[in-house]
Design a protein around this motif. Structure first.
Motif, PDB file in Angstrom:
ATOM      1  N   LYS A 261       0.830  -1.212   0.000  1.00 25.09           N
ATOM      2  CA  LYS A 261       0.000   0.000   0.000  1.00 25.09           C
ATOM      3  C   LYS A 261       0.863   1.260   0.000  1.00 25.09           C
ATOM      4  CE  LYS A 261      -3.607   2.412   2.494  1.00 25.09           C
ATOM      5  NZ  LYS A 261      -4.534   2.408   3.602  1.00 25.09           N
ATOM      6  N   TYR A 262       1.999   1.183   0.670  1.00 32.90           N
ATOM      7  CA  TYR A 262       2.845   2.357   0.812  1.00 32.90           C
ATOM      8  C   TYR A 262       3.996   2.388  -0.184  1.00 32.90           C
ATOM      9  CZ  TYR A 262       0.053   3.451   4.822  1.00 32.90           C
ATOM     10  OH  TYR A 262      -1.009   3.762   5.634  1.00 32.90           O
ATOM     11  N   GLY A 263       3.832   1.710  -1.312  1.00 36.51           N
ATOM     12  CA  GLY A 263       4.737   1.900  -2.425  1.00 36.51           C
ATOM     13  C   GLY A 263       5.836   0.884  -2.641  1.00 36.51           C
ATOM     14  N   ARG A 264       5.824  -0.227  -1.927  1.00 41.53           N
ATOM     15  CA  ARG A 264       6.837  -1.254  -2.212  1.00 41.53           C
ATOM     16  C   ARG A 264       6.609  -1.732  -3.642  1.00 41.53           C
ATOM     17  NH1 ARG A 264      10.984  -4.459   0.755  1.00 41.53           N
ATOM     18  NH2 ARG A 264      11.761  -5.662  -0.986  1.00 41.53           N
ATOM     19  N   PRO A 265       7.554  -1.544  -4.550  1.00 41.21           N
ATOM     20  CA  PRO A 265       7.310  -1.811  -5.973  1.00 41.21           C
ATOM     21  C   PRO A 265       7.428  -3.275  -6.388  1.00 41.21           C
ATOM     22  CG  PRO A 265       9.506  -0.944  -5.681  1.00 41.21           C
ATOM     23  CD  PRO A 265       8.846  -0.914  -4.323  1.00 41.21           C
ATOM     24  N   ASP A 266       7.969  -4.121  -5.534  1.00 39.34           N
ATOM     25  CA  ASP A 266       8.189  -5.508  -5.933  1.00 39.34           C
ATOM     26  C   ASP A 266       7.602  -6.450  -4.893  1.00 39.34           C
ATOM     27  OD1 ASP A 266      10.101  -4.789  -3.975  1.00 39.34           O
ATOM     28  OD2 ASP A 266      11.252  -6.567  -4.475  1.00 39.34           O
TER      29      ASP A 266
END
Length: 100
Positions: A33-38
């Motif tokens: 939700k807070y932007g972890r891309p992988d």
């Protein structure tokens, strides 16, 4: 303390649940939700040196605790273990009820 030494090894079967499927992951713990891309970080497991630690088997666990009381005792260090195990046990419990 032989579980302290070891290495992270690939676990291609993981993850067993995600932030979307697990009710026990609180909003502030939601990496995606807070932007972890992988999601590659979820495909690893700890292998202690000199120990063959089997993967958690929720069916075996439920069978072992059937008819017994269970309490998770500890502090914030142990909380992630309980949070991790709850969705695994819940899903297998539902599956076991459907099999009856």
């Amino acid at each position: 303390m032989r579980y302290l030494h070891g290495e992270w090894v690939p676990n291609p079967e993981a993850p067993y649940y995600t932030n979307k499927t697990c009710w026990a992951i609180h909003e502030h713990q939601n990496c995606m939700k807070y932007g972890r891309p992988d999601s590659g970080f979820m495909k690893w497991r700890w292998k202690p040196d000199g120990c063959d630690l089997p993967l958690f088997n929720p069916y075996q666990f439920l069978d072992m605790v059937r008819g017994k009381s269970l309490a998770f005792v500890g502090d914030s260090v142990g909380e992630p273990n309980a949070v991790h195990d709850m969705p695994l046990v819940q899903d297998s419990h539902i599956t076991m009820l459907e099999m009856k």
